[in-house]
Design a protein around this motif. Sequence first.
Motif, PDB file in Angstrom:
ATOM      1  N   HIS A 112      27.993  23.357 -26.313  1.00  0.00           N
ATOM      2  CA  HIS A 112      28.405  24.752 -26.223  1.00  0.00           C
ATOM      3  C   HIS A 112      29.908  24.883 -26.032  1.00  0.00           C
ATOM      4  O   HIS A 112      30.478  25.938 -26.314  1.00  0.00           O
ATOM      5  CB  HIS A 112      27.687  25.435 -25.058  1.00  0.00           C
ATOM      6  N   GLY A 113      30.550  23.839 -25.533  1.00  0.00           N
ATOM      7  CA  GLY A 113      31.990  23.865 -25.344  1.00  0.00           C
ATOM      8  C   GLY A 113      32.525  22.463 -25.204  1.00  0.00           C
ATOM      9  O   GLY A 113      31.782  21.526 -24.874  1.00  0.00           O
ATOM     10  N   ALA A 114      33.821  22.307 -25.486  1.00  0.00           N
ATOM     11  CA  ALA A 114      34.473  21.004 -25.327  1.00  0.00           C
ATOM     12  C   ALA A 114      35.811  21.198 -24.634  1.00  0.00           C
ATOM     13  O   ALA A 114      36.658  21.965 -25.112  1.00  0.00           O
ATOM     14  CB  ALA A 114      34.683  20.328 -26.677  1.00  0.00           C
ATOM     15  N   VAL A 147      30.854  20.825 -31.298  1.00  0.00           N
ATOM     16  CA  VAL A 147      30.515  22.110 -30.694  1.00  0.00           C
ATOM     17  C   VAL A 147      29.904  23.020 -31.748  1.00  0.00           C
ATOM     18  O   VAL A 147      30.512  23.268 -32.792  1.00  0.00           O
ATOM     19  CB  VAL A 147      31.759  22.777 -30.071  1.00  0.00           C
ATOM     20  N   GLY A 148      28.706  23.497 -31.476  1.00  0.00           N
ATOM     21  CA  GLY A 148      28.029  24.392 -32.400  1.00  0.00           C
ATOM     22  C   GLY A 148      26.547  24.453 -32.089  1.00  0.00           C
ATOM     23  O   GLY A 148      26.047  23.703 -31.235  1.00  0.00           O
ATOM     24  N   PRO A 149      25.804  25.337 -32.757  1.00  0.00           N
ATOM     25  CA  PRO A 149      24.367  25.490 -32.491  1.00  0.00           C
ATOM     26  C   PRO A 149      23.625  24.164 -32.567  1.00  0.00           C
ATOM     27  O   PRO A 149      23.807  23.377 -33.491  1.00  0.00           O
ATOM     28  CB  PRO A 149      23.915  26.448 -33.601  1.00  0.00           C
ATOM     29  N   TYR A 186      41.151  28.687 -22.858  1.00  0.00           N
ATOM     30  CA  TYR A 186      42.066  27.824 -22.122  1.00  0.00           C
ATOM     31  C   TYR A 186      41.381  26.487 -21.838  1.00  0.00           C
ATOM     32  O   TYR A 186      40.286  26.434 -21.289  1.00  0.00           O
ATOM     33  CB  TYR A 186      42.483  28.469 -20.800  1.00  0.00           C
ATOM     34  N   GLY A 187      42.013  25.393 -22.254  1.00  0.00           N
ATOM     35  CA  GLY A 187      41.481  24.064 -21.978  1.00  0.00           C
ATOM     36  C   GLY A 187      40.645  23.457 -23.073  1.00  0.00           C
ATOM     37  O   GLY A 187      40.233  22.310 -22.962  1.00  0.00           O
ATOM     38  N   GLY A 188      40.383  24.196 -24.145  1.00  0.00           N
ATOM     39  CA  GLY A 188      39.560  23.620 -25.199  1.00  0.00           C
ATOM     40  C   GLY A 188      38.955  24.672 -26.091  1.00  0.00           C
ATOM     41  O   GLY A 188      39.591  25.672 -26.440  1.00  0.00           O
TER      42      GLY A 188
END
Length: 583
Positions: A69-71, A63-65, A31-33
């Motif tokens: 960690h989140g957008a 977002v990725g290694p 939720y939210g992204g």
Amino acid sequence: MTRLWNEPADFADDMVDGFVRANGRWVRKVYGGVTRSTQAAQPEVAVVIGGGSGHYPAFAGLVGPGLAHGAAMGNLFASPSAHQVESVARASHRGRGVLLSYGNYAGDVLHFSEAQEALRKDGIDCRTVTVTDDIFSAPPQEAEKRRGIAGDLTVFKVAGAAASLGYDLDGVERVARLANERTRSLGVAFTGCTMPGAAEPLFTVPEGRMAIGLGIHGEPGLDETDIPTANGLAELFIEQLLADAEVPGGASKSGGRVVPVLNGLGSVKSEELFVVYARVADLLESAGLTIVDPQVGEFCTSFDMAGVSLTLLWLDDELERLWLAPADTPAFRCGAVDHASLTPTADDADADERANVPSASAASSEAARRIAEFLGATRETIDEHADELGRIDAIAGDGDHGIGMQRGARAAAAEAEALVELGAGAGTLLSRAADAWADRAGGTSGALWGVILRTLGERLGDTEAVSPEGVRDGVLSASETVRSYGKARVGDKTLVDALVPFADTLAARVDEGASLPEAWEAAAQAATTAAERTADLMPGLGRARSHGEKALGVPDPGAVSLALIVTTIAALLSRGERTDVAR
């Protein structure tokens, strides 16, 4: 222009669905992204970035290694709501704290700050680093007021690399701040961008001219000149960026090491960027600077805007190591990430947002029904005036106020209609309508209307009949909370210029013994007059602040929309229908 969409209002949602389905290797939808679809063997500090949609690869594409960690993903050119930011941060958190990072825009600051407070209340250590790289948006002595443009990439990359290398939250925050201090950007545009479904671009540039210092949301440039050659543009970039600060963030200009990021804003082709970069590289080397890992491409766009920006990150040994550390995201990759050490992240089931509606008294449920009618009428009023609100916003802002108000009003009205069917009381209906408005509208207006509705709902509650005194207290509290939350004062040319006289007049008339319809009518007239008078004010806050005299002679769209809404409600109240709200 933007040509492909289903329903313009659904564009951002449709885009997120397609992005996640195309990039499941890196991201999953929450939720939210989005958040990572894999996690490292050892917990990391969670770097959560975000902003409005329409800027891909910012923000979800990073977002990725090794990077974010989140957008949190807001609607088109509108910040995500606090609710959305909090959701993405919770989904990304792995026990070592959260760093929030985003461009320094008023709406983003409001929403991310609210989310940070909510996380802290639950014991999650949360910090913030806003990106302030745009040198044309404020002078060096007021660098904290600068907005964030393509320099987001350097700050996010450094923070994400530090997290992947095991830095604690103090360390990740420290290097993110250092990267921001050492990052400078400047953007130009040759044409404006057009939102999905819109007939006209958010702004235009005269034929043969170039806007200098524009923002990524379509804000008009702060200067204008004839379109130079590619070499001339490179020279403009380097002259301005090197002159901005002799020692950016402690870096040495003579003999320093820099990462140049030449960014296309939407419709400038890679081949054109390479022509410009050839001269950029010559000029940097002639200035005695060592170029490290140059980046040429699209990193922060603005739909179909024809524009270019140049970012310089001034390195030290630690920043260089972090910049060159491995990363693997949908849109940015470097080095070799150890994928064997990653494991899938478990999906969390989304909670039913409308579950467990609190019980309400018959009087409060009837008031909720009437409030839902007010929100429905608000939706119709905003639909009718959306184009005009966008037009006045585009003169000194980014032109999306009407669109944002439409999204918010429609979402709030739809949520209210559903809650009436479930028997919700006035407080619950207003609180959840506030979340719906903020979630869908995003931006500053979304945040402030969320505050207004939520604060009023807290005062009215679900058990008592709604009285003029209760409405008075709720509106006064909303006025105070908005000013505390957004830091605006009367005279700053914002929504506050209409809200304060509305609240004060309403309170005064109720205290004199007037009925709610009478008091509301007088307050709506005061708000309308105050909104008209904002045309004579210079902006003190928000995106229009950078444009100075351009805003003179034009009323503030936030004040105008508030006046329209309270006037619409005044007309409904004055019909004299016998309800608990209108007695």
